[in-house]
Write a protein that holds these residues in place. Structure first.
Motif, PDB file in Angstrom:
ATOM      1  N   SER A   1     -13.954   5.036  38.949  1.00  0.00           N
ATOM      2  CA  SER A   1     -15.018   4.547  39.661  1.00  0.00           C
ATOM      3  C   SER A   1     -14.579   3.520  40.702  1.00  0.00           C
ATOM      4  N   SER A   2     -15.537   3.818  41.736  1.00  0.00           N
ATOM      5  CA  SER A   2     -15.271   2.795  42.846  1.00  0.00           C
ATOM      6  C   SER A   2     -15.512   1.466  42.628  1.00  0.00           C
ATOM      7  N   ARG A   3     -16.480   1.156  41.670  1.00  0.00           N
ATOM      8  CA  ARG A   3     -16.765  -0.060  41.349  1.00  0.00           C
ATOM      9  C   ARG A   3     -15.946  -0.651  40.237  1.00  0.00           C
ATOM     10  N   PRO A   4     -15.195  -1.677  40.282  1.00  0.00           N
ATOM     11  CA  PRO A   4     -14.237  -2.220  39.305  1.00  0.00           C
ATOM     12  C   PRO A   4     -15.140  -2.524  37.900  1.00  0.00           C
ATOM     13  N   THR A   5     -16.305  -3.075  38.388  1.00  0.00           N
ATOM     14  CA  THR A   5     -16.947  -3.648  36.937  1.00  0.00           C
ATOM     15  C   THR A   5     -17.503  -2.352  36.201  1.00  0.00           C
ATOM     16  N   ALA A   6     -17.477  -1.216  36.927  1.00  0.00           N
ATOM     17  CA  ALA A   6     -17.936   0.029  36.133  1.00  0.00           C
ATOM     18  C   ALA A   6     -16.872   0.554  35.452  1.00  0.00           C
ATOM     19  N   ARG A   7     -15.694   0.372  35.504  1.00  0.00           N
ATOM     20  CA  ARG A   7     -14.572   0.763  34.853  1.00  0.00           C
ATOM     21  C   ARG A   7     -14.456   0.164  33.424  1.00  0.00           C
ATOM     22  N   PRO A   8     -13.796   1.118  32.460  1.00  0.00           N
ATOM     23  CA  PRO A   8     -13.903   0.695  31.181  1.00  0.00           C
ATOM     24  C   PRO A   8     -12.854  -0.388  31.204  1.00  0.00           C
ATOM     25  N   THR A   9     -12.444  -1.015  30.072  1.00  0.00           N
ATOM     26  CA  THR A   9     -11.485  -1.975  29.805  1.00  0.00           C
ATOM     27  C   THR A   9     -10.335  -1.181  28.912  1.00  0.00           C
ATOM     28  N   PRO A  10      -9.338  -1.491  28.731  1.00  0.00           N
ATOM     29  CA  PRO A  10      -8.583  -0.750  27.943  1.00  0.00           C
ATOM     30  C   PRO A  10      -8.818  -0.595  26.315  1.00  0.00           C
ATOM     31  N   ALA A  11      -9.566  -1.805  25.924  1.00  0.00           N
ATOM     32  CA  ALA A  11     -10.067  -1.560  24.437  1.00  0.00           C
ATOM     33  C   ALA A  11     -11.115  -0.556  24.377  1.00  0.00           C
ATOM     34  N   GLN A  12     -11.920  -0.593  25.340  1.00  0.00           N
ATOM     35  CA  GLN A  12     -13.006   0.412  25.637  1.00  0.00           C
ATOM     36  C   GLN A  12     -12.479   1.703  25.396  1.00  0.00           C
ATOM     37  N   ILE A  13     -11.576   1.914  26.371  1.00  0.00           N
ATOM     38  CA  ILE A  13     -10.721   3.433  26.476  1.00  0.00           C
ATOM     39  C   ILE A  13     -10.116   3.948  25.015  1.00  0.00           C
TER      40      ILE A  13
ATOM     41  N   ASP B   1     -11.129   2.725  22.173  1.00  0.00           N
ATOM     42  CA  ASP B   1     -12.403   2.910  21.029  1.00  0.00           C
ATOM     43  C   ASP B   1     -13.114   4.377  21.251  1.00  0.00           C
ATOM     44  N   HIS B   2     -13.261   4.584  22.848  1.00  0.00           N
ATOM     45  CA  HIS B   2     -13.720   5.912  22.977  1.00  0.00           C
ATOM     46  C   HIS B   2     -12.964   7.019  22.693  1.00  0.00           C
ATOM     47  N   LEU B   3     -11.548   6.992  22.658  1.00  0.00           N
ATOM     48  CA  LEU B   3     -10.463   8.250  22.588  1.00  0.00           C
ATOM     49  C   LEU B   3     -10.172   8.176  21.082  1.00  0.00           C
ATOM     50  N   GLY B   4     -10.514   7.120  20.252  1.00  0.00           N
ATOM     51  CA  GLY B   4      -9.878   7.273  19.072  1.00  0.00           C
ATOM     52  C   GLY B   4     -10.021   6.081  17.974  1.00  0.00           C
ATOM     53  N   GLY B   5     -10.921   5.096  18.380  1.00  0.00           N
ATOM     54  CA  GLY B   5     -11.175   4.087  17.611  1.00  0.00           C
ATOM     55  C   GLY B   5     -10.131   3.276  17.133  1.00  0.00           C
ATOM     56  N   GLU B   6     -10.091   2.972  15.931  1.00  0.00           N
ATOM     57  CA  GLU B   6      -8.993   2.098  15.249  1.00  0.00           C
ATOM     58  C   GLU B   6      -7.882   2.849  15.380  1.00  0.00           C
ATOM     59  N   ALA B   7      -7.702   3.989  15.099  1.00  0.00           N
ATOM     60  CA  ALA B   7      -6.389   4.971  14.947  1.00  0.00           C
ATOM     61  C   ALA B   7      -5.570   4.985  16.341  1.00  0.00           C
TER      62      ALA B   7
END
Length: 70
Positions: free
Chosen positions: A23-35, A37-43
């Motif tokens: 995203s061109s807007r930095p605030t719209a980019r996910p954080t590492p933790a959000q990434i 969570d989205h890709l695999g949660g706790e695992a």
């Protein structure tokens, strides 16, 4: 290779994360933790301190408080 072509070969969940990260807007980019969570949660989350020792030392030194010179 164009971005659209590259995104088509990725699974849809990965493609969505990559698109959000670009995203061109930095605030719209996910954080590492959000990434993670989205890709695999706790695992997908690394256990403990996953940084190599040299990188951990550099990060710790960077984050140390500085002393103001008088």
């Amino acid at each position: 290779m164009r971005l659209e072509s590259a995104l088509r070969v990725l699974p849809s969940d990965v493609s969505a994360v990559v698109t959000a990260c670009l995203s061109s807007r930095p605030t719209a980019r996910p954080t590492p933790a959000q990434i993670l969570d989205h890709l695999g949660g706790e695992a997908a989350k690394p256990a403990g301190d996953w940084l190599p020792p040299a990188v951990r030392t550099m990060a710790d030194l960077h984050n140390m408080p500085t002393i103001a010179a008088h």
